[in-house]
Design a protein around this motif. Structure first.
Motif, PDB file in Angstrom:
ATOM      1  N   HIS A  90      40.303  80.923  78.708  1.00 25.35           N
ATOM      2  CA  HIS A  90      40.120  81.319  77.296  1.00 25.35           C
ATOM      3  C   HIS A  90      38.731  80.946  76.766  1.00 25.35           C
ATOM      4  CE1 HIS A  90      40.758  77.132  76.077  1.00 25.35           C
ATOM      5  NE2 HIS A  90      41.723  77.100  76.980  1.00 25.35           N
ATOM      6  N   PRO A  91      38.318  81.600  75.670  1.00 21.03           N
ATOM      7  CA  PRO A  91      36.957  81.396  75.153  1.00 21.03           C
ATOM      8  C   PRO A  91      36.701  79.994  74.606  1.00 21.03           C
ATOM      9  CG  PRO A  91      38.036  83.246  74.040  1.00 21.03           C
ATOM     10  CD  PRO A  91      39.061  82.614  74.915  1.00 21.03           C
ATOM     11  N   GLY A  92      37.747  79.198  74.425  1.00 19.50           N
ATOM     12  CA  GLY A  92      37.541  77.836  73.918  1.00 19.50           C
ATOM     13  C   GLY A  92      37.033  76.876  74.993  1.00 19.50           C
ATOM     14  N   LEU A  93      36.929  77.332  76.239  1.00 20.60           N
ATOM     15  CA  LEU A  93      36.510  76.432  77.316  1.00 20.60           C
ATOM     16  C   LEU A  93      34.997  76.217  77.294  1.00 20.60           C
ATOM     17  CD1 LEU A  93      38.615  77.896  80.288  1.00 20.60           C
ATOM     18  CD2 LEU A  93      39.163  75.940  78.826  1.00 20.60           C
ATOM     19  N   ILE A  94      34.581  74.989  77.616  1.00 18.33           N
ATOM     20  CA  ILE A  94      33.151  74.719  77.746  1.00 18.33           C
ATOM     21  C   ILE A  94      32.834  74.564  79.248  1.00 18.33           C
ATOM     22  CG2 ILE A  94      32.923  73.706  75.448  1.00 18.33           C
ATOM     23  CD1 ILE A  94      32.987  70.937  76.812  1.00 18.33           C
ATOM     24  N   GLU A  95      31.548  74.458  79.547  1.00 18.33           N
ATOM     25  CA  GLU A  95      31.130  74.427  80.950  1.00 18.33           C
ATOM     26  C   GLU A  95      31.848  73.340  81.747  1.00 18.33           C
ATOM     27  OE1 GLU A  95      26.870  74.723  81.079  1.00 18.33           O
ATOM     28  OE2 GLU A  95      26.884  74.219  83.219  1.00 18.33           O
ATOM     29  N   LYS A  96      31.963  72.161  81.123  1.00 22.13           N
ATOM     30  CA  LYS A  96      32.613  71.044  81.825  1.00 22.13           C
ATOM     31  C   LYS A  96      34.073  71.367  82.158  1.00 22.13           C
ATOM     32  CE  LYS A  96      30.459  66.571  81.026  1.00 22.13           C
ATOM     33  NZ  LYS A  96      29.552  66.933  82.063  1.00 22.13           N
ATOM     34  N   ASP A  97      34.731  72.100  81.267  1.00 19.68           N
ATOM     35  CA  ASP A  97      36.126  72.494  81.531  1.00 19.68           C
ATOM     36  C   ASP A  97      36.184  73.385  82.770  1.00 19.68           C
ATOM     37  OD1 ASP A  97      37.009  71.251  79.153  1.00 19.68           O
ATOM     38  OD2 ASP A  97      36.586  73.072  77.994  1.00 19.68           O
ATOM     39  N   LEU A  98      35.275  74.359  82.799  1.00 18.72           N
ATOM     40  CA  LEU A  98      35.286  75.302  83.922  1.00 18.72           C
ATOM     41  C   LEU A  98      34.984  74.586  85.227  1.00 18.72           C
ATOM     42  CD1 LEU A  98      33.432  78.210  82.121  1.00 18.72           C
ATOM     43  CD2 LEU A  98      35.779  78.300  82.969  1.00 18.72           C
ATOM     44  N   GLU A  99      34.015  73.675  85.162  1.00 18.57           N
ATOM     45  CA  GLU A  99      33.680  72.898  86.377  1.00 18.57           C
ATOM     46  C   GLU A  99      34.905  72.111  86.839  1.00 18.57           C
ATOM     47  OE1 GLU A  99      29.007  72.235  85.170  1.00 18.57           O
ATOM     48  OE2 GLU A  99      30.359  70.508  85.195  1.00 18.57           O
ATOM     49  N   HIS A 100      35.610  71.561  85.855  1.00 14.28           N
ATOM     50  CA  HIS A 100      36.779  70.748  86.199  1.00 14.28           C
ATOM     51  C   HIS A 100      37.889  71.601  86.815  1.00 14.28           C
ATOM     52  CE1 HIS A 100      39.662  67.536  86.155  1.00 14.28           C
ATOM     53  NE2 HIS A 100      40.506  68.287  85.474  1.00 14.28           N
ATOM     54  N   ILE A 101      38.083  72.779  86.259  1.00 13.22           N
ATOM     55  CA  ILE A 101      39.130  73.670  86.795  1.00 13.22           C
ATOM     56  C   ILE A 101      38.835  73.963  88.268  1.00 13.22           C
ATOM     57  CG2 ILE A 101      40.080  76.016  86.671  1.00 13.22           C
ATOM     58  CD1 ILE A 101      39.478  75.848  83.575  1.00 13.22           C
ATOM     59  N   VAL A 102      37.583  74.316  88.529  1.00 13.53           N
ATOM     60  CA  VAL A 102      37.188  74.670  89.894  1.00 13.53           C
ATOM     61  C   VAL A 102      37.341  73.471  90.825  1.00 13.53           C
ATOM     62  CG1 VAL A 102      35.151  75.225  91.277  1.00 13.53           C
ATOM     63  CG2 VAL A 102      35.685  76.583  89.240  1.00 13.53           C
ATOM     64  N   GLU A 103      36.840  72.333  90.350  1.00 14.52           N
ATOM     65  CA  GLU A 103      36.896  71.133  91.183  1.00 14.52           C
ATOM     66  C   GLU A 103      38.338  70.721  91.455  1.00 14.52           C
ATOM     67  OE1 GLU A 103      34.299  67.124  90.902  1.00 14.52           O
ATOM     68  OE2 GLU A 103      33.826  68.763  89.532  1.00 14.52           O
ATOM     69  N   ALA A 104      39.148  70.765  90.422  1.00 18.20           N
ATOM     70  CA  ALA A 104      40.556  70.381  90.582  1.00 18.20           C
ATOM     71  C   ALA A 104      41.257  71.344  91.538  1.00 18.20           C
ATOM     72  CB  ALA A 104      41.255  70.388  89.223  1.00 18.20           C
ATOM     73  N   PHE A 105      40.911  72.615  91.445  1.00 14.09           N
ATOM     74  CA  PHE A 105      41.540  73.620  92.311  1.00 14.09           C
ATOM     75  C   PHE A 105      41.174  73.341  93.774  1.00 14.09           C
ATOM     76  CE2 PHE A 105      42.305  77.681  94.306  1.00 14.09           C
ATOM     77  CZ  PHE A 105      43.385  78.203  93.599  1.00 14.09           C
ATOM     78  N   ILE A 106      39.895  73.126  93.992  1.00 16.09           N
ATOM     79  CA  ILE A 106      39.429  72.898  95.376  1.00 16.09           C
ATOM     80  C   ILE A 106      40.010  71.592  95.910  1.00 16.09           C
ATOM     81  CG2 ILE A 106      37.381  72.452  96.797  1.00 16.09           C
ATOM     82  CD1 ILE A 106      35.883  74.414  94.850  1.00 16.09           C
ATOM     83  N   THR A 107      40.006  70.559  95.076  1.00 16.54           N
ATOM     84  CA  THR A 107      40.559  69.266  95.512  1.00 16.54           C
ATOM     85  C   THR A 107      42.050  69.411  95.811  1.00 16.54           C
ATOM     86  OG1 THR A 107      38.971  68.222  94.035  1.00 16.54           O
ATOM     87  CG2 THR A 107      40.696  66.809  94.920  1.00 16.54           C
ATOM     88  N   SER A 108      42.741  70.148  94.953  1.00 15.64           N
ATOM     89  CA  SER A 108      44.181  70.324  95.151  1.00 15.64           C
ATOM     90  C   SER A 108      44.467  70.991  96.489  1.00 15.64           C
ATOM     91  CB  SER A 108      44.789  71.177  94.040  1.00 15.64           C
ATOM     92  OG  SER A 108      44.609  70.560  92.803  1.00 15.64           O
ATOM     93  N   LEU A 109      43.634  71.910  96.847  1.00 15.74           N
ATOM     94  CA  LEU A 109      43.839  72.588  98.136  1.00 15.74           C
ATOM     95  C   LEU A 109      43.301  71.751  99.290  1.00 15.74           C
ATOM     96  CD1 LEU A 109      42.956  76.314  97.486  1.00 15.74           C
ATOM     97  CD2 LEU A 109      45.172  75.384  98.095  1.00 15.74           C
ATOM     98  N   ASN A 110      42.663  70.641  98.898  1.00 14.07           N
ATOM     99  CA  ASN A 110      42.100  69.735  99.894  1.00 14.07           C
ATOM    100  C   ASN A 110      41.081  70.419 100.791  1.00 14.07           C
ATOM    101  OD1 ASN A 110      41.783  67.259 100.905  1.00 14.07           O
ATOM    102  ND2 ASN A 110      43.574  67.303 102.276  1.00 14.07           N
ATOM    103  N   LYS A 111      40.240  71.225 100.134  1.00 13.66           N
ATOM    104  CA  LYS A 111      39.218  71.942 100.892  1.00 13.66           C
ATOM    105  C   LYS A 111      37.854  71.485 100.363  1.00 13.66           C
ATOM    106  CE  LYS A 111      42.024  75.215 102.542  1.00 13.66           C
ATOM    107  NZ  LYS A 111      42.697  74.746 103.714  1.00 13.66           N
ATOM    108  N   SER A 112      36.862  71.507 101.194  1.00 14.24           N
ATOM    109  CA  SER A 112      35.526  71.330 100.665  1.00 14.24           C
ATOM    110  C   SER A 112      34.751  72.599 100.977  1.00 14.24           C
ATOM    111  CB  SER A 112      34.841  70.118 101.293  1.00 14.24           C
ATOM    112  OG  SER A 112      34.914  70.214 102.684  1.00 14.24           O
ATOM    113  N   VAL A 113      34.191  73.171  99.932  1.00 10.32           N
ATOM    114  CA  VAL A 113      33.445  74.419 100.148  1.00 10.32           C
ATOM    115  C   VAL A 113      32.020  74.247  99.665  1.00 10.32           C
ATOM    116  CG1 VAL A 113      35.428  75.949 100.028  1.00 10.32           C
ATOM    117  CG2 VAL A 113      34.247  75.317  97.941  1.00 10.32           C
TER     118      VAL A 113
END
Ligand SMILES: Cc1ncc(COP(=O)(O)O)c(C=O)c1O
Length: 385
Positions: free
Chosen positions: A362-385
């Motif tokens: 949603h448009p209320g997200l700031i850059e740090k939120d987006l970075e966190h979403i991506v990081e959390a997603f990658i960490t959750s999958l236990n992958k390093s890309v």
């Protein structure tokens, strides 16, 4: 927002799936409505309808109490009755089908396209019977359905088109704004939608007669006060809701731009995971997708993690997710097996229901939120890309 912590892993940062827009202008508008004493379907509703008709480029917009009631009135206004069949998608919110059932008619479910998740037009014609009266495509997640093909089928068989655009305000199909294509287009302005009025719905049409019928139907069938020429409903919108909505009409496109930019960021960052069993959203080349939802598919065999397990792990990082939708409409318990035959004819829907996961965009997200979403997603999958 929660507590961001850049140094430690795993991070926690609360990121909700939606952030309903508000502003000082909205607060002032709401207060002045309350002070005015005119609280239901007055000038604010009319102004909201006119502003939206101008924005959409259609002749009439009729504001109602929800997206569900908008769909109900659309089918009523087109004369849908017991014995009729309306073709629709099973991969949607249940209201898409309920509105048909409210009229005593039967929804006939057609499987979806695996890339767009919208109704697959190549499967529509085989479901047409002498009882079919219309087609109801849903522009799921804010991406338009294949309207050229759907229009061609509707024209060939003399069927109406009611578009469920609950999630798609501002979207375009081949440069045609959603709201200007079918006989009637229905939007939801529920709290989480791209334009919200807390609860609310809209009908768009360029047919004067249909518009007149819709206006009466939403106001208990009244042609004028205490003269009820139709058996109608109380599906009116409040002035407060309209006041909240008016303030957002001019923002629809900039909100959509932000959603698309957020989607592009997440797609770019998660792209390497496509090899690992994550399918990222597909955008048809001719579509103006408004990303009401950003929905990925998880192939549990490849990731080694089920969709539900991934959602739970993301939650521990503060990232809310959604499942749109975990069950086909025909499998909902309220139907008590009445539509079970569709389990065989809708394999793409069955698979999507087991594997889709929506991430905040949603448009209320700031850059740090987006970075966190991506990081959390990658960490959750236990992958390093
Ligand atoms: C595709 C779809 N159709 C219909 C609706 C019903 O809208 P409302 O919740 O405003 O009744 C929704 C809302 O979630 C939806 O997403």
């Amino acid at each position: 927002m929660g507590h961001a912590n850049d140094s430690a892993r795993p991070l926690f940062r609360h990121i909700p799936m939606a952030s309903p827009y508000h502003s000082p202008d909205i607060e002032n508008a709401v207060i002045s409505v309350l002070q005015s004493g005119r609280l239901i379907q007055g000038q604010k509703v009319t102004d909201f309808e006119n502003a939206l008709a101008k924005y959409l480029g259609c002749k009439h917009v009729i504001a109602v109490s929800s997206g569900t009631t908008a769909l109900h009135l659309a089918f009523l206004a087109l004369g849908v009755k017991p014995g009729d069949e309306v073709i629709t998608t099973p991969f949607s919110f249940v209201s898409s089908a309920n509105a048909i059932l409210y009229c005593g008619a039967t929804p006939v479910f057609v499987d979806i396209d695996p890339k767009t998740f919208n109704i697959n037009p190549s499967l529509v014609e085989q479901s047409i019977t002498p009882r079919t009266v219309g087609i109801e495509p849903v522009h799921l997640y804010g991406q338009p359905a294949e309207m050229d093909a759907i229009e061609a089928i509707a024209k060939k068989h003399g069927l109406f088109i009611v578009e469920d655009a609950a999630q798609a305000i501002g979207a375009e199909y081949k440069s045609r704004k959603i709201g200007t294509i079918g006989d009637i287009t229905c939007f939801s302005t529920y709290t989480t939608k791209n334009l919200h009025t807390m609860e609310g719905g809209l009908l768009a049409t360029s047919d004067d007669e249909i518009a007149e019928r819709l206006r009466r139907l939403r106001n208990i069938g009244q042609e004028r006060k205490y003269n009820h020429t139709l058996i109608g409903y109380n599906y009116r919108m409040t002035e407060v809701a309209a006041a909240i909505g008016i303030e957002q009409v001019e923002l629809i496109d900039s909100f959509s731009d932000l959603r698309r930019a957020n989607a592009a960021y997440v797609t770019r960052e998660l792209r390497p995971l496509e090899r690992e069993g994550i399918t990222l959203p597909y955008v048809a080349p001719h579509s103006k997708h408004v990303f009401h939802q950003y929905t990925v598919m998880i192939d549990a065999n490849k990731t080694g993690l089920t969709r539900d397990a991934l959602a739970s792990t993301l939650k521990t990082f503060g990232v809310e997710t959604g499942m749109h939708y975990p069950s086909p409409i025909y499998a909902q318990p309220c139907f008590e097996g009445r539509f079970d035959s569709f389990r065989q004819s809708c394999p793409v829907t069955e698979e999507a229901c087991n594997s889709v996961l929506s991430l905040p965009i949603h448009p209320g997200l700031i850059e740090k939120d987006l970075e966190h979403i991506v990081e959390a997603f990658i960490t959750s999958l236990n992958k390093s890309v």
